[in-house]
Design a protein around this motif. Sequence first.
Motif, PDB file in Angstrom:
ATOM      1  N   SER A  71      47.737  41.273  36.158  1.00 44.47           N
ATOM      2  CA  SER A  71      49.054  41.721  36.629  1.00 44.47           C
ATOM      3  C   SER A  71      49.120  43.214  36.898  1.00 44.47           C
ATOM      4  O   SER A  71      50.093  43.679  37.506  1.00 44.47           O
ATOM      5  CB  SER A  71      50.124  41.355  35.589  1.00 44.47           C
ATOM      6  OG  SER A  71      50.102  39.975  35.288  1.00 44.47           O
ATOM      7  N   ALA A  72      48.117  43.968  36.478  1.00 45.62           N
ATOM      8  CA  ALA A  72      48.189  45.432  36.586  1.00 45.62           C
ATOM      9  C   ALA A  72      47.552  45.909  37.880  1.00 45.62           C
ATOM     10  O   ALA A  72      46.360  45.675  38.098  1.00 45.62           O
ATOM     11  CB  ALA A  72      47.484  46.067  35.393  1.00 45.62           C
ATOM     12  N   PRO A  73      48.305  46.588  38.760  1.00 39.92           N
ATOM     13  CA  PRO A  73      47.714  47.138  39.983  1.00 39.92           C
ATOM     14  C   PRO A  73      46.703  48.230  39.650  1.00 39.92           C
ATOM     15  O   PRO A  73      46.960  49.071  38.772  1.00 39.92           O
ATOM     16  CB  PRO A  73      48.921  47.724  40.734  1.00 39.92           C
ATOM     17  CG  PRO A  73      50.118  47.125  40.081  1.00 39.92           C
ATOM     18  CD  PRO A  73      49.739  46.850  38.665  1.00 39.92           C
ATOM     19  N   PRO A  74      45.550  48.257  40.325  1.00 36.09           N
ATOM     20  CA  PRO A  74      44.521  49.257  39.986  1.00 36.09           C
ATOM     21  C   PRO A  74      44.993  50.698  40.088  1.00 36.09           C
ATOM     22  O   PRO A  74      44.634  51.531  39.255  1.00 36.09           O
ATOM     23  CB  PRO A  74      43.408  48.961  41.002  1.00 36.09           C
ATOM     24  CG  PRO A  74      43.590  47.525  41.358  1.00 36.09           C
ATOM     25  CD  PRO A  74      45.066  47.286  41.318  1.00 36.09           C
ATOM     26  N   PHE A  75      45.835  51.007  41.097  1.00 38.42           N
ATOM     27  CA  PHE A  75      46.270  52.401  41.241  1.00 38.42           C
ATOM     28  C   PHE A  75      47.196  52.803  40.100  1.00 38.42           C
ATOM     29  O   PHE A  75      47.152  53.947  39.622  1.00 38.42           O
ATOM     30  CB  PHE A  75      46.952  52.620  42.597  1.00 38.42           C
ATOM     31  CG  PHE A  75      48.321  52.020  42.718  1.00 38.42           C
ATOM     32  CD1 PHE A  75      49.447  52.756  42.402  1.00 38.42           C
ATOM     33  CD2 PHE A  75      48.488  50.721  43.164  1.00 38.42           C
ATOM     34  CE1 PHE A  75      50.714  52.219  42.510  1.00 38.42           C
ATOM     35  CE2 PHE A  75      49.746  50.158  43.269  1.00 38.42           C
ATOM     36  CZ  PHE A  75      50.860  50.903  42.944  1.00 38.42           C
ATOM     37  N   ALA A  76      48.022  51.866  39.622  1.00 37.97           N
ATOM     38  CA  ALA A  76      48.901  52.170  38.492  1.00 37.97           C
ATOM     39  C   ALA A  76      48.088  52.351  37.215  1.00 37.97           C
ATOM     40  O   ALA A  76      48.354  53.253  36.406  1.00 37.97           O
ATOM     41  CB  ALA A  76      49.927  51.052  38.311  1.00 37.97           C
ATOM     42  N   VAL A  77      47.084  51.505  37.039  1.00 32.43           N
ATOM     43  CA  VAL A  77      46.186  51.657  35.887  1.00 32.43           C
ATOM     44  C   VAL A  77      45.458  52.992  35.976  1.00 32.43           C
ATOM     45  O   VAL A  77      45.278  53.682  34.966  1.00 32.43           O
ATOM     46  CB  VAL A  77      45.174  50.496  35.841  1.00 32.43           C
ATOM     47  CG1 VAL A  77      44.153  50.719  34.729  1.00 32.43           C
ATOM     48  CG2 VAL A  77      45.901  49.175  35.629  1.00 32.43           C
TER      49      VAL A  77
END
Length: 317
Positions: A144-150
Amino acid sequence: MGWAGFLLRRFAGTAAVVLLLSVGVFLLLYLAPGSIQQTLLGTRPATAETIAAIQARHHLNDPVALQYLRWFGDVLRGDLGTSIRTGMPVSDMLGQRLPLTLALVGYGTLLAALAGIPLGVLGALRRGRVTDRLVVTAGVVGLSAPPFAVGLLLLVVFALWLGWFPVYGTGQGAGDQLWHLTLPAAALALGAVGLLIRFGRAALVREMEQDYVVFARARGLSGPLVLGYAMRNSLVPILTAAGLVVTGMLAGTVLVEVTFALPGLGSLLVDSVTFKDVPVVQALALLLTVLISGVNLLVDIGYSIIDPRVRLGRSVS
């Protein structure tokens, strides 16, 4: 079907897919806003002489099919055109940035495999227990976690607050570059870990319920040996997940490279789209097509090695 026939069929199918998608890549030139001449001119003044030169150089008065064949022939010879923005050969620009992107994708895939596959096995072996629920939850969070947000979160915590990793850049030398790529690779790997957990756990749970596992246990075979048999038969779904992981990372590098200011193919794509550098966008789209098709081809070959029934054209169910 023998190895030769199997490989020939797979290579032919991959070549057909690349050829078909190359038509769409070429047509990007015609889908860009404005006239083709203005697109190829970029920011240069649109005088009658420059327009005539552009038309002559790119053979714009020829039929579209002939233009495509000439463009694809140049691609096969390694001539990807010239960047509108920089005036550099596009092949040189890709050659400078491709190694970094491949290193990032490879590093991210390695991190994902080292974490995702063991966690999937752990969840399957502890099915229905607290450990299994924790593993499944971790997989859902990762997916569920977008790579850019991570990536932004990792930057704030591990680079700014703790100072353990550099904020941006590629570093000097292999060891320093590996250190600089750790946070971007981790940002890419988090979602991939969730995918590997999901596929690996489901595959191993299914295999552990098969009759051959029950029979092996009844014969008194050791737990690790039985698990080894089950793991081998679980490799096809895991290999499928691995292929999805690599192709997803190739696409996910775009925003991650921008987040960490890495001069790879992703940041080049963003810059080229921003400045409407169509030849570079075409080359990048074609390169990603070839890379993704190549990954899918390797996955198909891996299937045939793990399970010969795939190569022989038989059902694997």
